[in-house]
Design an enzyme around this catalytic site. Sequence first.
Site, PDB file in Angstrom:
ATOM      1  CB  SER A   1      57.944  58.253 -26.759  1.00  0.00           C
ATOM      2  OG  SER A   1      57.018  57.613 -27.041  1.00  0.00           O
TER       3      SER A   1
ATOM      4  N   GLY B   1      49.243  56.028 -18.294  1.00  0.00           N
ATOM      5  CA  GLY B   1      48.277  54.643 -18.111  1.00  0.00           C
ATOM      6  C   GLY B   1      48.893  53.469 -19.533  1.00  0.00           C
TER       7      GLY B   1
ATOM      8  CB  SER C   1      56.034  60.044 -15.929  1.00  0.00           C
ATOM      9  OG  SER C   1      55.533  58.827 -15.395  1.00  0.00           O
TER      10      SER C   1
HETATM   11  P1  ADP Z   1      52.539  55.315 -17.212  1.00  0.00           P
HETATM   12  O1  ADP Z   1      52.748  54.052 -18.096  1.00  0.00           O
HETATM   13  O2  ADP Z   1      51.762  56.034 -18.367  1.00  0.00           O
HETATM   14  O3  ADP Z   1      53.798  55.867 -16.548  1.00  0.00           O
HETATM   15  P2  ADP Z   1      51.190  53.578 -16.047  1.00  0.00           P
HETATM   16  O4  ADP Z   1      50.347  52.839 -16.456  1.00  0.00           O
HETATM   17  O5  ADP Z   1      52.561  53.262 -14.649  1.00  0.00           O
HETATM   18  O6  ADP Z   1      51.082  55.273 -16.583  1.00  0.00           O
HETATM   19  O7  ADP Z   1      50.278  54.063 -14.512  1.00  0.00           O
HETATM   20  C1  ADP Z   1      49.084  54.845 -14.888  1.00  0.00           C
HETATM   21  C2  ADP Z   1      48.182  54.884 -13.129  1.00  0.00           C
HETATM   22  O8  ADP Z   1      46.693  54.449 -14.214  1.00  0.00           O
HETATM   23  C3  ADP Z   1      47.976  53.310 -12.883  1.00  0.00           C
HETATM   24  O9  ADP Z   1      47.572  53.829 -11.669  1.00  0.00           O
HETATM   25  C4  ADP Z   1      46.242  52.944 -13.659  1.00  0.00           C
HETATM   26  O10 ADP Z   1      45.680  52.078 -12.818  1.00  0.00           O
HETATM   27  C5  ADP Z   1      45.844  54.080 -13.892  1.00  0.00           C
HETATM   28  N1  ADP Z   1      43.967  54.871 -14.699  1.00  0.00           N
HETATM   29  C6  ADP Z   1      43.469  54.985 -14.197  1.00  0.00           C
HETATM   30  N2  ADP Z   1      42.013  55.212 -15.141  1.00  0.00           N
HETATM   31  C7  ADP Z   1      42.965  54.373 -16.462  1.00  0.00           C
HETATM   32  C8  ADP Z   1      42.685  54.020 -17.993  1.00  0.00           C
HETATM   33  N3  ADP Z   1      41.871  54.580 -18.400  1.00  0.00           N
HETATM   34  N4  ADP Z   1      44.032  53.489 -18.464  1.00  0.00           N
HETATM   35  C9  ADP Z   1      45.164  53.135 -18.041  1.00  0.00           C
HETATM   36  N5  ADP Z   1      45.368  53.523 -16.530  1.00  0.00           N
HETATM   37  C10 ADP Z   1      44.711  53.646 -15.959  1.00  0.00           C
END
Ligand code: ADP
Length: 184
Positions: A86, A17, A14
């Site tokens: 997952s 990203g 979680s």
């Molecule tokens: P998940 O869906 O895996 O729970 P989210 O996408 O909701 O994660 O959150 C990831 C967070 O990390 C976001 O705030 C995003 O902006 C930040 N982040 C920083 N660098 C990256 C990256 N390279 N790729 C994806 N998210 C990133």
Amino acid sequence: MRHKGVILWLTGLSGAGKTTIARGIECKLKERDCLVEILDGDEIRSHLSKELGFTKEDRNTNIRRIGFVANLLSRNGIVAIVAAISPYRAIRDEIRMMNENFIEVYVDAPLEVCEVRDIKGLYAKARSGEIKNFTGIADPYEPPINPEVICRTTKESIEECINKVIAELERLEYIPIWNQMNQC
Ligand code: ADP
């Protein structure tokens, strides 16, 4: 031109990203007129898997449901992007075995970083005991052994992560190589 469908399976902790990368991929694929659908773990849990909890059995049932739907979509020419923790390798591999068009993307960020990001405030709740069985804290996460793509979200920018996945779709010929002259 009609495209071959595929399941893009984003797995990771979680806050690693998955949703962010999934939305970016969706945006780029739509620019290319590809059919695309996101199956987001959080959304699925509030609809399709509303009654399920977080035991290993319930988690696996949830993932099998997502895999079933992703399979239906992908066999109809849709890029089905799954963004779900997952955590169990065996179930991801089971879904891979059901569908030859399966690309696993490991969205890799260390627990410490995910915990600092704590986008949804869930890690704080897990640490205080308000949420039990939280993946990474009190429940296992089994990373993929041979994923097609690894996005290291602490070392690679969001754009780089998205582009890596798009490049893999091109390399495996799910989408044509993109240049300005080439409308897909
Ligand atoms: P998940 O869906 O895996 O729970 P989210 O996408 O909701 O994660 O959150 C990831 C967070 O990390 C976001 O705030 C995003 O902006 C930040 N982040 C920083 N660098 C990256 C990256 N390279 N790729 C994806 N998210 C990133």
